[in-house]
Design an enzyme around this catalytic site. Structure first.
Site, PDB file in Angstrom:
ATOM      1  N   THR A  91     -11.845   0.721  10.952  1.00 44.79           N
ATOM      2  CA  THR A  91     -11.599  -0.723  10.971  1.00 44.79           C
ATOM      3  C   THR A  91     -10.168  -1.032  11.381  1.00 44.79           C
ATOM      4  OG1 THR A  91     -13.270  -1.039   9.247  1.00 44.79           O
ATOM      5  CG2 THR A  91     -11.749  -2.851   9.642  1.00 44.79           C
TER       6      THR A  91
ATOM      7  N   LYS B 265       5.394  -3.196  -5.625  1.00 49.38           N
ATOM      8  CA  LYS B 265       6.439  -3.779  -6.480  1.00 49.38           C
ATOM      9  C   LYS B 265       5.905  -4.972  -7.272  1.00 49.38           C
ATOM     10  CE  LYS B 265       9.846  -2.658  -2.902  1.00 49.38           C
ATOM     11  NZ  LYS B 265      10.841  -3.218  -1.948  1.00 49.38           N
TER      12      LYS B 265
ATOM     13  N   ARG C 103      -7.644  -5.956   4.544  1.00 46.31           N
ATOM     14  CA  ARG C 103      -8.602  -5.228   3.706  1.00 46.31           C
ATOM     15  C   ARG C 103      -7.996  -5.078   2.317  1.00 46.31           C
ATOM     16  NH1 ARG C 103     -12.042   0.071   5.105  1.00 46.31           N
ATOM     17  NH2 ARG C 103     -13.184  -1.613   6.102  1.00 46.31           N
TER      18      ARG C 103
END
Length: 316
Positions: A52, A80, A101
């Site tokens: 993808t 973070k 994604r």
């Protein structure tokens, strides 16, 4: 500005136009080589991907654009604690369009609500994978010549397989579609999908044995059992080899049946099937690039003026 979160975000008529554009790109890719010159695609992949992510990047590069982004959450500020909303606000300052994604269902939708650029859902958990579905539809349309009057077998992980859920929803809008769901009890299609099919009056059956279904199918959509979706290793090991399509089983199917797979495969399709003309999963991956090129052009509003030269067909 428009986003793609779900394959149903496009009407059937809009999908027809998208596939026509993708077919034109396939026939004459050079005519689109500069269509996105000066444009940037951000690939924000919080979850590993090969096909993808690289097909999105190939699509944008083929259009003359450029690509930036990250390939896993650890290499982004998500490590973070940065939120998806803040990340997309920043990405909107750097890029013209984003493919995202994420392992959490609905994360791309959250991003879209805060974004200043079009966002494409490149897969969210076990929920949706719309660009894979567009790829699947184009493969079927190109090789079968139609998206209606089909008996479709879906085999393997039908519970967690987002590609399966998206494809069922997309095909359910076409006439005379019949589904055969082939899975172990533990990996059956979710209830909400079954309820949708019942409401629409779309015929389906659920079976366990692959062999008994093969003679009836126009296409077989194989899927892998996904280790990353299981809560414990024992269940995965018990189910991972439940279905293996080999030459012997394939011989039971019609000569014009198509075998599709969203990839990656593990061992659910034997390599001795790869050379059979019914096996089209590598062609399917190539169609994915053309579809994503067409989608990028469409969402950027360049679909009508994307071509930079007369096509070879027009010249002929």
């Amino acid at each position: 500005m428009r986003h793609l979160m779900n394959p149903l975000d496009f009407s059937v008529e809009e999908l027809d136009r998208l596939f026509e554009l993708a077919s034109d790109i396939e026939a004459d890719p050079a005519a689109y080589a500069h269509a996105c010159a000066g444009k940037k695609l951000a690939t924000c992949f919080y979850e590993p991907s090969t096909r993808t992510r690289l097909s999105f990047e190939a699509a944008m590069l083929n259009l003359g654009g450029s690509v930036l982004g990250f390939s896993d959450a650890a290499s982004s500020s998500a490590s973070k604690g940065e939120s998806v909303a803040d990340t997309i606000r920043i990405i909107s300052c750097y890029a013209d369009i984003c493919a995202m994604r994420h392992p959490k269902e609905g994360a791309p939708m959250v991003a879209a609500s805060f974004s200043g650029i079009p966002v494409i859902n490149a897969g969210d958990g076990g929920h949706q994978h719309p660009t894979q579905t567009l790829t699947d539809l184009m493969t079927i349309r190109s090789l079968k010549g139609r998206l209606n009057h089909l008996t479709v077998g879906l085999c393997g992980d039908l519970k967690f397989g987002r590609t399966v859920h998206s494809l069922i929803n997309a095909l359910s809008r076409y006439d005379d579609i019949r589904f055969i769901f082939i899975s172990p009890e533990e990996l059956r299609v979710p209830d909400y999908v079954i309820e949708m099919l019942k409401e629409k009056g779309i015929p389906f059956e659920e079976v366990i044995r692959l062999e008994e279904s093969l003679p009836q199918l126009d296409l077989l959509y194989m899927t892998r059992v996904q280790r990353e979706r299981f809560f414990n290793e024992e269940d995965y090991v018990r189910l991972k080899d439940f279905y293996i399509l080999d030459k012997a089983k394939l011989s039971l199917s019609p000569a014009d049946m198509l075998v599709l797979h969203p990839l990656p495969r593990v061992n659910e399709i034997s390599v001795d099937v790869d050379d059979d003309p019914r096996a089209v999963y590598f062609k399917q991956a190539q169609y994915g690039v053309y579809v994503r090129m067409a989608l990028i052009l469409t969402l950027l509003g360049l679909s009508e003026k994307g071509k930079t030269a007369p096509s070879s067909r027009q010249q002929a």
